[in-house]
Motif scaffolding. Structure first.
Motif: not given
Length: 498
Positions: A73, A112-113, A115-120
């Motif tokens: 990411h 989407a990947h 967004a999920l990675a940075w949300a993590g």
């Protein structure tokens, strides 16, 4: 109705034409499907080459200053998308327009990947910071005294030092070292098991910071006041209780420096042993003890600094650990105070002459430390009222039976009236939120057990500022209680809160 002789022929022509039109449409549709499948196959092949096989010349190895690979990411996700598009366009030319929906779908998946990675990254950092704050964990280097949001960690595969392993562009839950060893990015996921180093001075942090709360305990006073002996006594008091109650309490020396300083504590506290003063040129360094009570752990950093560091403002200013502490121990040698010495008779002076230190002015060290603490507190935005001070009178065993024996007198009254330190006490009550006076004996009894006055001082030092750890010490199962302990003869005059 007249029969048209051409009607059968025209009907046949129309039928053939319709069949040809349908055939052309079907063939065109088949050609489009086959062409689209070929284009999709080309797209999928390029995705396999770039994403799965890693054949992307635009993603180079880490630079000479980077010790880890970027997380997917952290940039490669977009670089791979651009490389796939470049290769597909070269393969298909103008027909690439038919793949735009598929490329758009790939971009949506990449977004989407991302967004999920940075949300993590954000969530894991917030959770980790919240847990550290809830447990009141603040990591402090015992060598340079700087606080650190996170230590640096050494890769156990190649020995490279990673300065900040927390979730970010290098990884979410794991970061990959250039040697391909996966390193955890959070204390929650096991980074504390790696060898830690200070990110400011690169000093080895052998006490595994971040696992437990760190409690800074500075000892200060004039040269020869007995700080080193008292530090040994505090450690031995904890160790002795751990020996009596191994199921409830354990004490561990953390690091080679601490091991070297405290491994001979019992010999040092022998009544006949004389401790050499701390060398004035030696840099201050915290000795760290890992103290466990039940399931709770506390890292106690004790700072025994040579008395010469407290003589001038310039030297004291270098001791930035003072601003990280809320509990302080001012150590006084009563025999060095003229009022106490003059109150002894000639025989007592002759017997104790060799024990007297050169610490003539106990107020100088106090004033230097007080000013520095208040200065650092203002810089850090800490209220001075949180600080506690223990005025520790050492050598209580030598005062027993003398004309200045503090037996039967409250320690604070004895300090003010006999030692003549009333002004110091008044100033301390103004400068600190809480002040207690102790008369201690940093010696061991015939069985090797430390004097109980040291345990009383340790209980006071840890009782409040150690948070939940201190609260546990006050429970009925208190491992510092006197139940079942062999008592050491208590020198008259040992004081402190009950």
């Amino acid at each position: 109705m007249t029969d048209d002789p051409w009607e059968p022929f025209l009907s046949t022509v129309r039928t053939v034409f319709a069949f040809l039109v349908c055939a052309v449409i079907v063939l065109a549709a088949l050609a489009l499907v086959v062409g689209l499948l070929l284009l999709v196959r080309i797209h999928l092949r390029r995705i396999h080459e770039v994403l799965y096989l890693g054949d992307n010349p635009g993603v180079g190895p880490p630079g000479p200053e980077d010790f880890a690979w970027l997380g997917y990411h952290g940039g490669p996700v977009w670089w791979d998308l651009a490389e796939v598009y470049r290769r597909v366009r070269l393969d298909t030319g103008l027909f690439v327009v038919f793949l735009y929906p598929f490329l758009a779908a790939q971009a949506v998946i990449a977004a989407a990947h991302l967004a999920l990675a940075w949300a993590g990254v954000v969530v894991s950092r917030l959770v980790d910071a919240a847990l550290l704050a809830a447990r009141r964990i603040r990591m402090i280097c015992p060598n340079c005294f700087e606080t650190m949001p996170y230590p640096s960690y050494v890769c156990d595969g190649c020995g490279r030092t990673h300065r900040d392993v927390r979730p970010g562009v290098w990884g979410v839950f794991r970061r990959r070292c250039v040697c391909d060893r996966a390193l955890p990015t959070l204390l929650l996921s096991g980074s504390a098991d790696l060898d830690a180093r200070c990110p400011h001075c690169d000093h080895a942090l052998e006490h595994r910071p971040g696992e437990a709360r760190e409690f800074v305990l500075p000892l200060f006073g004039a040269a020869g006041a007995g700080k080193t002996r008292l530090a040994h006594g505090l450690y031995l008091g904890l160790e002795h209780r751990a020996e009596l109650h191994p199921e409830a309490l354990s004490v561990e020396l953390m690091g080679e420096e601490t091991e070297r300083r405290f491994r001979e504590s019992r010999a040092v506290l022998s009544p006949r042993h004389r401790v050499a003063p701390t060398p004035p040129g030696r840099r201050a360094h915290g000795a760290t003890l890992r103290v466990r009570v039940g399931r709770r752990t506390l890292l106690v950093q004790m700072y025994d600094t040579a008395g010469e560091w407290f003589n001038t403002h310039e030297r004291t200013e270098e001791l930035s650990y003072l601003g990280r502490a809320t509990t302080f121990l001012l150590v006084l040698d009563p025999l060095a105070v003229p009022a106490v010495w003059d109150a002894l008779d000639a025989d007592e002076q002759r017997r104790l002459g060799g024990e007297r230190s050169g610490a003539r002015d106990p107020e100088r060290a106090y004033l230097q430390v007080r000013d520095q603490v208040h200065r650092q507190y203002r810089t850090l935005g800490v209220a001075p009222g949180r600080a506690r001070l223990a005025v520790v009178v050492t050598r209580g065993d030598l005062l027993t039976g003398t004309s200045v024996d503090p037996c039967g007198v409250s320690p604070e009254r004895w300090l003010g009236e006999v030692m003549g330190a009333a002004n110091l006490l008044r100033a301390a009550h103004v400068d600190f939120g809480s002040v207690e006076v102790f008369v201690t004996s940093a010696v061991t009894g015939p069985s090797g057990a430390p004097d109980p006055s040291l345990r009383a001082l340790a209980r006071w030092a840890l009782a409040r500022d150690a948070g939940a750890f201190g609260a546990l010490l006050r429970e009925p199962c208190d491992p510092f209680s006197d139940a079942g302990e062999e008592r050491v003869p208590m020198p008259a005059g040992t004081g402190g809160p009950p």
